[in-house]
Design a protein around this motif. Structure first.
Motif, PDB file in Angstrom:
ATOM      1  N   TYR C  50     107.955  53.364  29.503  1.00 41.00           N
ATOM      2  CA  TYR C  50     107.454  52.877  28.210  1.00 41.00           C
ATOM      3  C   TYR C  50     106.535  53.911  27.559  1.00 41.00           C
ATOM      4  CZ  TYR C  50     109.043  48.544  30.299  1.00 41.00           C
ATOM      5  OH  TYR C  50     109.790  47.582  30.911  1.00 41.00           O
ATOM      6  N   GLN C 112     106.399  58.014  27.032  1.00 35.23           N
ATOM      7  CA  GLN C 112     107.511  57.818  27.952  1.00 35.23           C
ATOM      8  C   GLN C 112     107.626  59.069  28.812  1.00 35.23           C
ATOM      9  OE1 GLN C 112     111.603  57.872  26.428  1.00 35.23           O
ATOM     10  NE2 GLN C 112     111.761  55.762  27.120  1.00 35.23           N
ATOM     11  N   ASN C 701     110.649  55.518  22.364  1.00 32.76           N
ATOM     12  CA  ASN C 701     111.673  55.897  23.342  1.00 32.76           C
ATOM     13  C   ASN C 701     112.365  57.157  22.861  1.00 32.76           C
ATOM     14  OD1 ASN C 701     111.476  53.462  25.030  1.00 32.76           O
ATOM     15  ND2 ASN C 701     112.255  52.448  23.193  1.00 32.76           N
TER      16      ASN C 701
END
Lengths: 154, 280, 786
Positions: C50, C112, C701
């Motif tokens: 994440y 991420q 992302n």
């Protein structure tokens, strides 16, 4: 573990391999042939290219066990009697390498392309090297070197 | 990247392969490995057993079988590209096979592996759909033949049961009056198609008769552009049929292109592929 | 006694074939991934999936029990190992916000790929298997991935304790700027988005660390900066630098991405100390895409003001620059490397540049080839076209009208360009180009309404490189100096060892440094061996980046050579019993003025210096010298580039037809190697124009996760390049050299986009966002139609 016999650069090796060992790791870590490098993991960059039965193959996309009984040539086995192969020599003369990390794969891809008679023009060479990435040279001198080697070989 | 652990067996024959495949629930066949191994390295695929059929040399052939050309499933892309029988009778196949991946991929990857993988972005499934090719499938209960139109069922899904093996692909011999084209647009030469279009056009004294149009990466499976095909069969000119090519398709959006742009590309590439096949 | 013969050839200026190739071509290079001392354990890093999350629990029990696992540790367990944060060496303003940045996240992950735990196992495969078994529970937090959104009110905050995503605001403005802007006849303002670029050195990063019983630490790392890494490891680990040896063996490209101090280097070192075993980590490519720095990610608003007859009077740049989630080694300073050259190659008296550094939940940005200067050059070279359009002037004429033409030239921003000839570069470019026939072809295609349209685009540039004068670095708050060192050691029998503080990874220093030294000492290039990349061999160095190696480290070679010659002169003077002033040194030999038969070769002197049988009183034996050179100015390459593209107006597909470059890199040391640098830089810049873009979705992302969807081009996508040079010698240094490593990357991106826009200008297209993908080109055409 699986028993595998493969011939690399003319030498026969018998190995016990875990099936998941990729050919590139067998070459690098089992046989100490660290000339073959790993650049991408996704079959994109071609740094790990070796010759299997004389044809270019990405050794990160082949299991060591699949190479059982096959003949493999790596960059270490390309020169003979201390003489560089014509493609290696042309890479030197045309400054076709900088950091050199992609070079073994690029050279072997070019050897295969020339052997297949497909390095017939600049555009054919460019298309024929589509599976090999280089970040340093912009390919200009690589294409020159492969052209020169192809002209010399034929 | 290293795959998760798995067992490995070498199939000595087709029967042996089927036996091994049937013996383990999540066993997978390994041919050239150029679809499966990358997925296993990313650990997106984790078969517990790989059945290596790469040594079944009797499944590597291109044969004249009378009304069609038979291609063994383990024929490598490189051998498909260079097969004189295909160049003479069905040049669409070698033309598209030459655009798969890169030389290294074509040295190892097989036609059967590529078709059985069922990737909608892959070139050969579209070609088989366009040619109305037939898939010869062998399973525990014998052999069955599945037309390409029923073979591709979803993203990475085909009519193959987990216990079955694709053994042969049958492509028609095209009459000399049929032209063909495979127009592919990819960001880089080595990439999968952003969009590609395969066409077959029946040439009739300067005009065109029937046309077959297949689409790559325009939905979950390879597709036929049936509305455009019908328009051409009904006498429409290529330029008038082309805007219909993307009708009914549901392409996805990704980093290579949006769905909207894919629809646009399909019409442009489709028009060009029809024109090339028509000899213009 | 055999001594190496002296040679009279001049090597500088010739294309000596590379010494480096012998091992690289035979597969005999030493990459870090080849190295595994006995007992090595392999490290895998568990990374956050994440962009922003609370770590609520890390459970390592299952992983610890897995086959071959030696240790599993999370951020909290390793916290006591750190004496300091991973360093940021360039706090660009006094009030910059520098969040702590430890090798593993604790409490919160902020991009991420942020490391959460490490697994050590007996093999690479087992480490990877066990890493999958580490269970991390996350509570996802809102994330912000894009620099524009991060400064909006209510945007998620990357570092909540800072209360803002603004890292710093840096400004440089001349006194009369505002008045000049208001007085201008014509003002053109444009907005440009320069996306993230992922450097993609072909060799991923790798590190092996080994700790000795006496507290000594050896680290092999695929790094551009072994000396800086050694320094930083003391800060992070608290081990004295004197006990640390960093080795950068063969390094497979860097492009700035290996100019850093990374979490994995600190982790491997700390864990090697904890375990008493060597620790090895090799980056996977997908890991490289999140764990190694990115480049660019800047949004500019850029203004040029001019008189109606085309004299540019003011330039203004306002840029929001993504930092990513943390400040890596020089993250905040990257924009500043372009800060003084927003005027491009033009004489613009009034100047205003503002940078706002912005935190986002993304991989940190840092140096990527060109670093700051491609950004600046892009916006000026795109906007000069817009201004020409606005003025109804030919853009080349506008460029010429505003070129800096007298040197040295002090810029409005305060720096001084030592030498150049911008008109001459453009003249030569036009000679090579045959613009008339290109324009004729373009006209014909337009008249026929061809699907494939032709465009030609230009870029004229200058850049500041050769980092850097230490005093200036100090003035702009850079933590360390910009000098470099060279040691030249003549061996008793006449061969020469050169130790350099630069750290090549593709730049060919083993060859070119030997050329420089061979000429100075009058020896053969083959007897000169260049040693580098090991802090035990090369104690003093500031490493390789920013096109600095030749203009700083190369010049240090010259100074060390003079010291060698000076000492040799003393020995000759003593042994031949002549005044030092009566000695001449040429082609490797001293001779007595007026008595040409009384000579002594440098090899003979080297032997005498080592034998020490007959040296002047007080002179130390040996013939070795070290020079540390601090450049008085930056280095200022310049040039003129042109791209010719063909654009398929139906599919948007764009192909380079030709690319022509004329560069001024001062005195060329090795023309073939220079051309190679230019080719590579151009390729990366063409790629930035047409292919490459690191894409994050709104949640942070990364969507371009591997080389299958981040598009590094192959030979099939690129043309051959036409390169040439003009030469204005740099008066700043005795070799007359300038940097060359980044020129192509700086110049080529705007040339390509100018060409694409030129191809479509008759359709009403005036801009295309980077990179000019087929879809963006198609949309630009569609929007122009409507």
């Amino acid at each position: 573990m699986r028993h595998v016999a493969l011939t690399v650069n003319g030498s026969r090796h018998e190995l016990e391999l875990e099936p998941r060992e990729l050919l590139v790791y067998v070459l690098r870590e089992r046989l100490g042939l660290t000339g073959t490098t790993i650049g991408c993991d996704t079959s994109s960059c071609g740094a790990c290219t070796v010759l299997v039965g004389g044809e270019s193959v990405k050794s990160c996309t082949m299991l060591g066990v699949q190479a059982d009984g096959l003949e493999i040539t790596t960059i270490e086995g390309l020169a003979s009697n201390g003489q560089l192969h014509a493609v290696q020599q042309a890479f030197h003369e045309h400054h076709a390498l900088q950091c050199g990390y992609c070079t073994p794969g690029m050279v072997l891809a070019a050897v295969s392309l020339i052997e297949e008679g497909k390095a017939t023009s600049e555009s054919a060479i460019r298309e024929g090297l589509e599976g090999n990435l280089c970040r340093c040279t912009g390919y200009h001198n690589i294409v020159r070197a492969v052209s020169a080697a192809a002209a010399g070989v034929s | 990247m290293i795959p998760a652990t798995f067992d490995y067996e070498v199939a000595e024959s087709t029967e042996h392969a089927l036996e091994l495949l049937g013996g383990r629930e999540d066993a997978k066949l390994l041919a050239g490995g150029h679809s499966l191994l990358p997925a296993m390295k990313l650990r997106l695929a984790r078969p517990s057993l790989l059945v290596d059929i790469g040594r079944l040399r009797d499944l590597s052939y291109v044969r004249d079988a009378g009304d069609h050309i038979a291609i063994g499933a383990l024929t490598r892309h490189k051998d498909v590209v260079e097969a004189p029988l295909l160049q003479e009778h069905c040049p669409l196949v070698p033309s598209a096979a030459g655009q798969v991946g890169d030389p290294q991929v074509r040295h190892r990857g097989t036609i059967g592996g590529s078709l059985a993988h069922g990737d909608p972005a892959s070139d050969l499934p579209t070609v088989m759909l366009t040619l109305d090719a037939e898939m010869v499938i062998r399973g525990p209960s014998g052999e069955r033949i599945v037309p390409a139109a029923q073979f591709f069922s979803g993203v990475f899904q085909t009519a193959l049961e987990p216990t079955e093996l694709l053994v042969e692909i049958r492509v028609p011999k095209l009459p000399s009056t049929t032209g063909c084209s495979y127009m592919k647009m990819s960001r880089r030469a080595q990439d999968w198609a952003t969009v590609a279009v395969a066409t077959l056009v029946e040439r009739r004294n300067g005009s065109i008769g029937r046309a077959a149009i297949g689409l790559t990466n325009m939905g979950a499976t390879p597709l036929r552009a049936t509305q455009a095909e019908e328009a051409i069969a009904g006498g429409a000119a290529i330029v008038d049929a082309a805007p219909l090519i993307a009708s009914g398709s549901e392409p996805s959006s990704d980093t290579a292109a949006s769905a909207e742009f894919r629809r646009h590309l399909a019409t442009v590439l489709g028009r060009r592929a029809l024109e090339e096949a028509a000899g213009r | 006694m055999t001594v190496t013969e002296s040679k009279t050839t001049t090597f500088v200026g010739t294309s000596v074939k590379r010494k480096e190739d012998a091992s690289l071509l035979r597969g005999r290079a030493t990459w870090v991934d080849n190295i595994a001392p006995p007992g090595t354990v392999h490290m895998a890093v568990v990374r956050s999936p994440y962009a922003h999350a609370h770590i609520t629990r890390v459970s390592t029990d299952v992983a610890r029990a897995a086959e071959g696992v030696v240790a599993v540790l999370d951020g909290a367990e390793l916290a006591e190992d750190w004496q300091g944060s991973l360093p940021c060496a360039w706090p660009v303003t006094e009030d910059i916000k520098i969040p702590p940045h430890f090798p593993l996240a604790t409490g919160e992950t902020r991009f991420q790929g942020d490391g959460v735990a490490v697994v050590l196992a007996e093999s690479r495969a087992l480490a990877k298997d066990a890493a999958e078994l580490v269970e991390v529970e996350y509570e996802q937090l809102p994330a912000v991935a894009h620099v524009d959104k991060a400064l909006e009110k209510g945007a998620p905050i990357v570092h909540s304790d800072l209360g803002t995503n603004e890292c710093y605001v840096w400004k440089l403005e001349t006194d009369d700027f505002q008045a000049a802007l208001e007085a201008a006849d014509v003002v053109v303002t444009r907005r440009y988005v320069q996306p993230r670029l992922i450097p993609n050195a072909m060799e991923p990063r790798a590190v092996v660390a080994q700790a000795g019983p006496g507290g000594e630490l050896t680290v092999w790392s695929a790094t551009q900066v072994p000396h800086i890494l050694r320094f930083a490891l003391q800060l992070v680990l608290g081990i004295p630098e004197s006990k640390i040896r960093v080795i950068a063996p063969d390094v497979g490209g860097g492009f700035g991405s290996k100019l850093n101090v990374y979490a994995e280097e600190a982790l491997a070192a700390a864990l090697a100390r904890r375990l008493g075993r060597p620790v090895k980590w090799t980056e996977e490519r997908a890991e490289n895409y999140v764990a190694t720095i990115h480049g660019r990610d800047v949004v500019h608003e850029f203004t040029l003001a001019a008189t109606k007859d085309g004299k540019i009077t003011a330039v203004k740049s306002d840029a929001k620059c993504a930092m990513g989630a943390y400040l890596q080694l020089v993250t905040p300073g990257i924009p500043l490397l372009g800060a003084w050259i927003y005027n491009g190659a033009y004489d613009i008296p009034n100047y205003s540049v503002t940078f706002t550094g912005v935190f986002t939940n993304t991989t940190p940005t840092d140096a990527y080839r060109g670093a700051g200067r491609p950004e600046a050059t892009y916006v000026i070279e795109r906007t000069i076209e817009a201004l020409a359009e606005e003025l109804g002037m030919d853009s080349l004429e506008l460029r010429r009208k505003n070129f800096i033409s007298e040197f040295p030239a002090t810029l409005a921003s305060g720096l001084t360009i030592d030498a150049g000839d911008f008109h001459a570069a453009l003249d030569k470019l036009l000679e090579l180009l045959d613009l008339d026939s290109i324009r004729a072809d373009q006209k014909a295609r337009r008249e026929h309404g061809d699907v494939k349209q032709l465009g030609v685009g230009f870029s004229t540039y200058t850049e500041m490189c050769g980092l850097a004068p230490s005093r200036i670095l100090g003035a702009v708050r850079f933590a360390v100096g910009g000098w470099d060192s060279a040691t030249i050691r003549m061996q008793p029998l006449g061969s020469v060892q050169v130790v350099t503080g630069t750290s090549p990874h593709g730049q060919s220093h083993e060859t070119t440094w030997a050329q420089i030294v061979a000429d100075q000492l009058g020896v053969d290039v083959d007897v000169v061996e260049v040693l580098h990349g090991d802090t035990a061999v090369s104690q003093l160095g500031m490493d390789t980046y920013g096109s600095r190696s030749l203009a700083v480290g190369g010049v240090a070679l010259w100074h060390a050579s003079q010291k060698i010659i000076g000492k040799a002169r003393e020995i000759v003077s003593h042994q031949l019993e002549v005044s030092p002033d009566d000695l001449e040194f040429a082609n490797g030999s001293f001779s007595v003025k007026g008595s040409p038969d009384r000579t002594m070769s440098i090899q003979e002197i080297a032997f005498q210096a080592h034998a020490a049988h007959n040296l002047p009183d007080g002179l130390e034996p040996g013939l070795e010298a070290t020079a540390v050179y601090d450049p008085p100015n930056f280095s200022w390459p310049s040039g003129a580039h042109a791209a010719i593209v063909e654009v398929d107006t139906e599919t948007g597909d764009t192909r380079l037809v030709r690319y022509v470059a004329v560069d001024d890199v001062g005195v060329p040391v090795n023309p073939e190697i220079i051309d190679g640098q230019v080719h590579g830089g151009i390729a990366q810049a063409i790629s930035a124009a047409l292919y490459e873009e690191g894409i994050y979705d709104e949640d942070g992302n990364l969507l371009t996760t591997t080389m299958t969807n981040y598009l590094v081009p192959s030979a099939a996508e690129l043309p051959s390049f036409e390169t040439d040079r003009i030469e204005t010698s740099s008066p700043t240094n005795p070799l007359g050299v300038k940097g060359v490593g980044e020129t192509g990357t700086i110049a080529a991106t705007p040339a390509v986009i100018n060409a694409v826009v030129d191809a479509l200008s008759h359709l009403g297209v005036s801009d295309i966002q980077l990179p000019a993908t087929p879809e963006r080109v198609w949309r630009a055409i569609e929007e122009a139609k409507s």
